[in-house]
Design a protein around this motif. Structure first.
Motif, PDB file in Angstrom:
ATOM      1  N   ILE A 140       4.671  16.519   0.139  1.00  0.00           N
ATOM      2  CA  ILE A 140       5.253  15.621   1.133  1.00  0.00           C
ATOM      3  C   ILE A 140       4.710  15.950   2.517  1.00  0.00           C
ATOM      4  CG2 ILE A 140       7.406  15.005   2.295  1.00  0.00           C
ATOM      5  CD1 ILE A 140       8.810  15.396  -0.403  1.00  0.00           C
TER       6      ILE A 140
ATOM      7  N   ASN B 136       2.143  13.518   4.970  1.00  0.00           N
ATOM      8  CA  ASN B 136       2.638  13.039   6.258  1.00  0.00           C
ATOM      9  C   ASN B 136       2.096  13.940   7.358  1.00  0.00           C
ATOM     10  OD1 ASN B 136       4.880  10.881   5.519  1.00  0.00           O
ATOM     11  ND2 ASN B 136       5.084  12.565   4.071  1.00  0.00           N
TER      12      ASN B 136
ATOM     13  N   THR C   6      10.174   9.783  -0.158  1.00  0.00           N
ATOM     14  CA  THR C   6       9.039  10.319  -0.892  1.00  0.00           C
ATOM     15  C   THR C   6       9.504  11.118  -2.096  1.00  0.00           C
ATOM     16  OG1 THR C   6       7.893  10.497   1.227  1.00  0.00           O
ATOM     17  CG2 THR C   6       6.900  11.612  -0.634  1.00  0.00           C
TER      18      THR C   6
ATOM     19  N   ALA D 287       2.204  11.886  -2.494  1.00  0.00           N
ATOM     20  CA  ALA D 287       3.400  11.750  -1.665  1.00  0.00           C
ATOM     21  C   ALA D 287       3.532  10.327  -1.148  1.00  0.00           C
ATOM     22  CB  ALA D 287       3.358  12.747  -0.513  1.00  0.00           C
ATOM     23  N   LYS D 288       3.662   9.384  -2.047  1.00  0.00           N
ATOM     24  CA  LYS D 288       3.843   7.984  -1.670  1.00  0.00           C
ATOM     25  C   LYS D 288       5.310   7.729  -1.354  1.00  0.00           C
ATOM     26  CE  LYS D 288       3.421   3.303  -3.564  1.00  0.00           C
ATOM     27  NZ  LYS D 288       3.019   2.516  -4.750  1.00  0.00           N
ATOM     28  N   SER D 289       5.558   6.946  -0.350  1.00  0.00           N
ATOM     29  CA  SER D 289       6.936   6.663   0.032  1.00  0.00           C
ATOM     30  C   SER D 289       7.589   5.708  -0.957  1.00  0.00           C
ATOM     31  CB  SER D 289       6.976   6.051   1.434  1.00  0.00           C
ATOM     32  OG  SER D 289       8.301   5.650   1.750  1.00  0.00           O
TER      33      SER D 289
END
Length: 300
Positions: free
Chosen positions: A72, A76, A92, A112-114
């Motif tokens: 995560i 980001n 996430t 880490a895709k939302s």
């Protein structure tokens, strides 16, 4: 979840647990137990995955995973994410839980895709679980009582040390060295210590500190198990771990939890995060300056 935002569920939680006052713990346990009660009745993998993702969004700390949190942070790179209790982290984390549950392999890692776009689906699955539990109130009430008893059993341990009273196994954090956020060059060797006190009435015999963060190059290197000296009730003990910092820039978190002589976690619920070490690593060399002399590398 907050008591002020869920007055109706607070009333249900008070009735379920026989509480006389409003409690966020009871409120969260109501939803958590409802998910545990409902999940075995779901036949489709997608329904179970959505429900687990809803729990991951609401109760981020219930499923701590350092590798996920590292991904995560890497996904980001803007403002530093220093807390798990933010919507960006929860979105996430929920998506990663959804994908892992849907594909049925808890060891797989995902980008880490939302999961912001799927938040309504996660919410609806959680609401449906609570509604189903309330429709089957008598059965759910008995099941929830069993879940709560398991929680209490992790705090009051019945060991054959003193049969005259329930055994209370607890600890208290005193101090530590190498404070969280300390800056370290790549490949630096140092010693991290924690001092804790045995505040229960159970002696700590044959226990160890077990690393629960993956042993990969993404995190600082330590031994997997560190023996803890015998500690009687009321005594303090210092746990020392030899650490070598990793070779990736940024923050890294390593967590340890106490296990007994059989390798079982002593407090699976009471202290979910255990002992933590957070350091920041950079590609640099620390030097020691002295008048009229060249800089000396810190490592020497």
């Amino acid at each position: 979840m907050r008591v002020q935002a869920c007055p109706a569920l607070v009333g249900v939680a008070k009735r379920l647990f026989g509480s006389t006052s409003e409690s966020e713990r009871d409120l969260n346990d109501l939803v958590h137990f409802a998910a545990m009660f409902t999940e075995p009745t779901l036949s489709e993998a997608k329904e179970r995955a959505l429900l687990r993702a809803g729990e991951a969004f609401l109760f981020c700390s219930r499923v701590p995973n350092d590798h996920d949190f590292f991904l995560i942070q890497r996904g980001n790179p803007g403002p530093r994410i220093a807390s798990r209790d933010t919507k960006k982290v929860r979105d996430t984390w929920a998506f990663m839980t959804y994908k892992r549950s849907l594909l049925g392999n808890p060891e797989d890692s995902f980008t880490a895709k939302s999961g912001q776009k799927m938040r309504p689906d996660f919410r609806d699955a959680t609401i449906a679980a609570v509604a189903k539990s309330l429709r089957n109130w008598d059965e759910f009430q008995q099941t929830a009582a069993g879940f709560r008893a398991e929680q209490l059993a992790s705090r009051l341990m019945t060991r054959p040390y003193d049969k005259t009273s329930p055994q209370v196994d607890t600890c208290e954090f005193i101090t530590e060295t190498v404070p969280d956020g300390s800056l370290m060059p790549f490949g630096t060797a140092f010693v991290k210590t924690w001092t804790i006190r045995n505040t229960g009435n159970v002696p700590w015999i044959g226990r160890s500190s077990k690393r629960i963060t993956p042993l990969t190059p993404l995190f600082p290197h330590t031994a997997e198990l560190t023996p803890i000296p015998t500690t009687l009730p009321g005594e303090t003990v210092t746990i020392s771990v030899d650490v070598v910092s990793n070779r990736l820039p940024g923050f890294s978190e390593v967590r340890f939890k106490m296990v007994d002589e059989n390798g079982e976690f002593c407090w699976p619920v009471l202290y979910p995060y255990g002992l933590t070490m957070v350091i920041e690593t950079r590609d640099m060399i620390w030097t020691e300056r002295s008048p009229g002399a060249e800089d000396t590398p810190w490592q020497s």
